[in-house]
Design an enzyme around this catalytic site. Structure first.
Site, PDB file in Angstrom:
ATOM      1  N   TYR A  75       5.100 -22.047  -5.741  1.00 41.57           N
ATOM      2  CA  TYR A  75       4.307 -22.211  -4.512  1.00 41.57           C
ATOM      3  C   TYR A  75       5.247 -22.367  -3.345  1.00 41.57           C
ATOM      4  O   TYR A  75       6.215 -23.130  -3.414  1.00 41.57           O
ATOM      5  CB  TYR A  75       3.394 -23.443  -4.603  1.00 41.57           C
TER       6      TYR A  75
ATOM      7  N   GLU B 103       4.104 -22.237   0.379  1.00 42.83           N
ATOM      8  CA  GLU B 103       3.450 -22.154   1.685  1.00 42.83           C
ATOM      9  C   GLU B 103       4.446 -22.474   2.787  1.00 42.83           C
ATOM     10  O   GLU B 103       5.237 -23.418   2.666  1.00 42.83           O
ATOM     11  CB  GLU B 103       2.285 -23.148   1.796  1.00 42.83           C
TER      12      GLU B 103
ATOM     13  N   ASP C 110      -1.835   0.693  12.933  1.00 41.22           N
ATOM     14  CA  ASP C 110      -1.905   0.532  11.482  1.00 41.22           C
ATOM     15  C   ASP C 110      -1.218   1.758  10.894  1.00 41.22           C
ATOM     16  O   ASP C 110      -1.804   2.843  10.829  1.00 41.22           O
ATOM     17  CB  ASP C 110      -3.384   0.454  11.064  1.00 41.22           C
TER      18      ASP C 110
ATOM     19  N   THR D 269       0.816  -1.192   4.890  1.00 39.92           N
ATOM     20  CA  THR D 269       0.938  -1.522   3.477  1.00 39.92           C
ATOM     21  C   THR D 269       2.344  -1.111   3.049  1.00 39.92           C
ATOM     22  O   THR D 269       3.052  -0.406   3.779  1.00 39.92           O
ATOM     23  CB  THR D 269      -0.103  -0.782   2.622  1.00 39.92           C
TER      24      THR D 269
ATOM     25  N   LYS E 106       2.428   2.865  -0.064  1.00 45.23           N
ATOM     26  CA  LYS E 106       2.039   4.272   0.090  1.00 45.23           C
ATOM     27  C   LYS E 106       3.320   5.100   0.264  1.00 45.23           C
ATOM     28  O   LYS E 106       4.125   5.139  -0.656  1.00 45.23           O
ATOM     29  CB  LYS E 106       1.046   4.406   1.247  1.00 45.23           C
TER      30      LYS E 106
ATOM     31  N   ARG F 164       2.541  -3.058  -4.312  1.00 41.01           N
ATOM     32  CA  ARG F 164       1.259  -3.170  -3.597  1.00 41.01           C
ATOM     33  C   ARG F 164       1.305  -4.413  -2.713  1.00 41.01           C
ATOM     34  O   ARG F 164       1.531  -5.521  -3.192  1.00 41.01           O
ATOM     35  CB  ARG F 164       0.146  -3.309  -4.644  1.00 41.01           C
TER      36      ARG F 164
HETATM   37  N1  DSN Z   1      -7.529   2.833   0.203  1.00 44.13           N
HETATM   38  C1  DSN Z   1      -6.516   3.310   1.108  1.00 44.13           C
HETATM   39  C2  DSN Z   1      -6.521   4.793   1.213  1.00 44.13           C
HETATM   40  O1  DSN Z   1      -6.809   5.404   0.216  1.00 44.13           O
HETATM   41  O2  DSN Z   1      -6.215   5.338   2.248  1.00 44.13           O
HETATM   42  C3  DSN Z   1      -6.586   2.689   2.429  1.00 44.13           C
HETATM   43  O3  DSN Z   1      -6.763   1.331   2.296  1.00 44.13           O
END
Ligand code: DSN
Length: 428
Positions: A52, A54, A198, A224, A227, A233
């Site tokens: 933990y 925080e 974003d 994120t 990707k 993730r």
């Molecule tokens: N689920 C993602 C996508 O496929 O673009 C975005 O959050």
């Protein structure tokens, strides 16, 4: 280490083995997916998950965080170096949580926000009615031009002047073209709004300087990490130190973001994932990562050219990033039917709305494809072109068994030629 699961929980072990086999035996073209490196996978399965912590490096609510601090500080420093950001928070659990924390840092409930319409390629957390974002804030949306299917910056300016939002969000989940963030900055300045980008889908391309860079122009950037960036993730928030709209405030923008993540919207960070973010950011800082991103662009373009040559209409007529959006109305099959048919052949894709879609979101007219994951596997532009030709033949002849057989054979050939995770042996 994974052998412990085999004896303690054979059902979960069997599902993990099944998933590895599924990933190995299919052509993964879901545009938001990728294959993290073995080092990233390994880091997520470590004792870091037990802690933990925080707070932030050097300022924790629990003792014993000296090694956690090293990992989190490395993730922060590497993200700052990779993107040239003034401040980075690496604790967001996922993209939606990053967006939640970013909004909460600068908005009050009911504030007006202008963002891209989900139906034109935006994201649920960009104000869809079913999302917390659409419930808590007053979102208005911009779309794409009806004819070019591209962002029309003059029209967005016009809408912004009408709406007078406190925040403008740029960024998309299904837009195959570059986004001009400088134009968005001008629009935000013209109406006195914050600009948030974003960049979840394109973060890897931004890191490799192959897409216009939002860093110098956006107040806040969320992304994120799994990707095109090819990490674990999770998500991160990058921001300027200065709060453009509140220069005299008690807290600068970085402090607002940090306290909005913790304690504002999250508790204990996922330290094993943060360490894996650090590992993937180190990978992204290597020259080979730029070569990888160049190949993603070339391969996605090759896939698009082959599909277009076979008569399938590409939304916007092509791509300049890692994804393609197909308009299947041109060949009389729905997105849902296409996704299922391709799945049978081992081609993994997802149905998707296209701009001004005449069909319902549950079975839209489009199919979204991405080149990032198969490029990680090593496929070349020639391979992508073969996939495009074979895919188009199957989509145009959905009941023809030889078209399906040919597609299955190509999937088998390519997945065997480019083995996925050869270093993982779950059968030992
Ligand atoms: N689920 C993602 C996508 O496929 O673009 C975005 O959050």
């Amino acid at each position: 280490m994974l052998n412990f699961i085999a004896s303690s929980d054979p059902k979960i072990w069997s599902a993990i083995k099944g998933e590895l086999a599924r990933q190995r035996s299919g052509l993964e073209m879901i545009a938001s997916e990728n294959f993290a490196s073995p080092a990233v996978l390994e880091t997520m399965g470590t004792v870091l998950t037990n802690k933990y912590s925080e707070g932030y490096p050097g300022k924790r609510y629990y003792g014993g965080n000296e090694f956690i601090d090293i990992c989190e500080q490395l993730a922060i420093d590497r993200a700052k170096a990779l993107f040239g950001a003034e401040h980075v928070n690496v604790q967001s659990h996922a993209g939606s949580q990053a967006n939640l924390s970013a909004y909460a840092a600068i908005l009050k409930a009911g504030d007006k926000v202008l963002a891209m319409d989900l139906a034109c390629g935006g994201h649920l957390t960009h104000g869809a009615k079913v999302s917390f974002t659409g419930k808590n804030y007053q979102f208005q949306h911009y779309g794409v031009d009806k004819d070019t299917e591209r962002l029309d910056y003059d029209k967005i300016l016009f809408t912004a002047q009408e709406v007078r939002p406190k925040l403008i969000v740029a960024g998309a989940s299904a837009y195959p073209r570059q986004i001009n963030f400088s134009k968005f900055r001008q629009i935000a300045d013209a109406v006195g709004a914050y600009l948030m980008v974003d960049m979840a889908h394109i973060a890897g391309l931004v890191a490799a300087k192959l897409h216009p860079d939002p860093i110098a122009v956006a107040d806040i950037i969320t992304t994120t990490t799994h990707k095109t960036l090819r990490g674990p993730r999770g998500a991160m928030i990058l921001c300027a130190l200065n709060d453009r709209l509140d220069p005299e405030g008690k807290k600068n923008l970085a402090q607002k973001i940090d306290s909005s993540v913790f304690p504002g919207s999250q508790g204990g960070p996922l330290d094993h994932v943060i360490a894996a973010k650090a590992v993937s950011l180190h990978e992204a800082l290597q020259p080979s990562f730029v070569d990888y991103q160049k190949s993603v662009l070339a391969n996605t373009a090759a896939l698009g050219s082959a599909l277009a040559a076979a008569g399938i209409r590409l939304v916007t007529g092509g791509t300049d990033n890692h994804l393609l959006l197909l308009d299947l109305n041109s060949i009389n099959i729905t997105g849902g039917e296409a996704e299922k048919l391709l799945d049978q052949a081992g081609f993994f894709t997802n149905k998707n709305m296209i701009p001004n879609d005449p069909r319902k979101p549950t079975d839209p007219s489009g199919l979204r494809l991405g080149g990032a994951a198969l490029t990680t596997r090593g496929l070349t532009a020639t391979d992508f072109a073969s996939i495009g030709t074979t895919m188009a033949n199957l989509l145009k002849n959905p009941t023809n068994s030889s078209a399906l057989k040919e597609a299955k054979e190509l999937a088998t050939h390519l997945t065997q030629a480019y083995p996925l995770y050869p270093e993982l042996n779950y059968d030992r």
